[in-house]
Design a protein around this motif. Structure first.
Motif, PDB file in Angstrom:
ATOM      1  N   VAL A 136       0.613  -1.390   0.264  1.00 13.96           N
ATOM      2  CA  VAL A 136      -0.098   0.130   0.017  1.00 13.96           C
ATOM      3  C   VAL A 136       1.078   1.239  -0.157  1.00 13.96           C
ATOM      4  O   VAL A 136       0.590   2.141  -0.667  1.00 13.96           O
ATOM      5  N   LEU A 137       1.988   1.246   0.645  1.00 12.78           N
ATOM      6  CA  LEU A 137       3.022   2.445   0.844  1.00 12.78           C
ATOM      7  C   LEU A 137       3.482   2.738  -0.457  1.00 12.78           C
ATOM      8  O   LEU A 137       3.617   3.632  -1.002  1.00 12.78           O
ATOM      9  N   ILE A 138       3.868   1.601  -1.179  1.00 10.77           N
ATOM     10  CA  ILE A 138       4.537   1.724  -2.414  1.00 10.77           C
ATOM     11  C   ILE A 138       3.717   2.276  -3.462  1.00 10.77           C
ATOM     12  O   ILE A 138       3.767   3.155  -4.319  1.00 10.77           O
ATOM     13  N   ASP A 139       2.483   1.719  -3.580  1.00 12.24           N
ATOM     14  CA  ASP A 139       1.573   2.369  -4.436  1.00 12.24           C
ATOM     15  C   ASP A 139       0.989   3.793  -4.129  1.00 12.24           C
ATOM     16  O   ASP A 139       0.777   4.406  -5.164  1.00 12.24           O
ATOM     17  N   GLN A 140       0.744   4.047  -2.895  1.00 10.81           N
ATOM     18  CA  GLN A 140       0.328   5.234  -2.703  1.00 10.81           C
ATOM     19  C   GLN A 140       1.452   6.398  -2.843  1.00 10.81           C
ATOM     20  O   GLN A 140       1.186   7.321  -3.425  1.00 10.81           O
ATOM     21  N   ALA A 178      -1.327  -1.064  -8.234  1.00  9.43           N
ATOM     22  CA  ALA A 178      -2.074  -1.822  -7.588  1.00  9.43           C
ATOM     23  C   ALA A 178      -3.090  -2.703  -8.314  1.00  9.43           C
ATOM     24  O   ALA A 178      -3.219  -3.910  -8.076  1.00  9.43           O
ATOM     25  N   ASP A 179      -3.486  -2.419  -9.526  1.00  7.96           N
ATOM     26  CA  ASP A 179      -4.204  -3.234 -10.554  1.00  7.96           C
ATOM     27  C   ASP A 179      -3.130  -4.472 -10.778  1.00  7.96           C
ATOM     28  O   ASP A 179      -3.582  -5.688 -10.917  1.00  7.96           O
ATOM     29  N   VAL A 180      -1.859  -4.189 -11.190  1.00  8.67           N
ATOM     30  CA  VAL A 180      -0.976  -5.055 -11.467  1.00  8.67           C
ATOM     31  C   VAL A 180      -0.627  -6.176 -10.324  1.00  8.67           C
ATOM     32  O   VAL A 180      -0.917  -7.435 -10.515  1.00  8.67           O
ATOM     33  N   ILE A 181      -0.804  -5.887  -9.070  1.00  5.65           N
ATOM     34  CA  ILE A 181      -0.598  -6.775  -7.893  1.00  5.65           C
ATOM     35  C   ILE A 181      -1.728  -7.383  -7.707  1.00  5.65           C
ATOM     36  O   ILE A 181      -1.710  -8.653  -7.205  1.00  5.65           O
ATOM     37  N   ILE A 182      -3.027  -6.799  -8.137  1.00  4.69           N
ATOM     38  CA  ILE A 182      -4.305  -7.587  -7.790  1.00  4.69           C
ATOM     39  C   ILE A 182      -4.248  -8.857  -8.702  1.00  4.69           C
ATOM     40  O   ILE A 182      -4.288 -10.028  -8.607  1.00  4.69           O
ATOM     41  N   ASP A 183      -3.818  -8.562 -10.242  1.00  2.00           N
ATOM     42  CA  ASP A 183      -3.690  -9.285 -11.100  1.00  2.00           C
ATOM     43  C   ASP A 183      -2.570 -10.676 -10.715  1.00  2.00           C
ATOM     44  O   ASP A 183      -2.814 -11.638 -10.810  1.00  2.00           O
ATOM     45  N   PHE A 184      -1.768 -10.282 -10.134  1.00  2.00           N
ATOM     46  CA  PHE A 184      -0.506 -11.120  -9.780  1.00  2.00           C
ATOM     47  C   PHE A 184      -0.835 -11.817  -8.598  1.00  2.00           C
ATOM     48  O   PHE A 184      -0.590 -13.296  -8.624  1.00  2.00           O
TER      49      PHE A 184
END
Length: 153
Positions: free
Chosen positions: A16-20, A127-133
């Protein structure tokens, strides 16, 4: 359980910190990049995937929070599922909740990766990428379990 929960929380917070931080850079620091195939440009998505349900933009954050709450309730009553999939669940929840946080913070999800090499593709974010991952990990684990179960039978 506590070691897995601690690991899960650490993964969640880190992602979350990376994405934000990345999104903050695009919104306030004018991050950007242009090339022939991929561009990094700020865009706001008021809907969900591919801007679907944009007409629900005011309510999506609450609908999505309710879905996350349902998932957490399910995991609370099915701890074995959490224990088996705690890493991909942490990744999935980080991506989902980070995008929901965008809706509260910016009024929409902050997207910035625009693929346009050969064809135009939807604009997306980390965030979209990590959801898919996370979903790919769960599918792989399910497939692996299926193969093991089939071998035993």
């Amino acid at each position: 359980m506590s070691k897995k929960l601690t690991t899960s929380v650490a993964i969640f917070i880190l992602l979350v910190l990376i994405d934000q931080a990345i999104k903050y850079g695009f919104v306030f620091l004018n991050f950007g990049f242009e090339s022939d195939c991929i561009s990094l440009v700020l865009a706001y998505n008021y809907g969900v995937a591919f801007s679907m349900f944009e007409f629900l933009s005011e309510y999506l954050k609450f609908i999505q929070l309710a879905l996350i709450a349902c998932i957490l309730i399910y995991l609370y009553f099915n701890k074995e599922v959490f224990l088996k999939y705690y890493i991909p669940i942490s990744i999935l929840m980080a991506g989902g909740l980070s995008n929901i946080l965008d809706r509260f913070t910016y009024g929409a999800v902050v997207d910035y990766v625009y693929w346009h090499c050969g064809f135009d593709f939807a604009i997306f974010n980390f965030a979209d990428v990590i959801i898919d991952f996370a979903i790919a990990i769960i599918l792989y684990m399910q497939y692996k379990q299926y193969k093991e179960d089939k071998k035993r039978a």
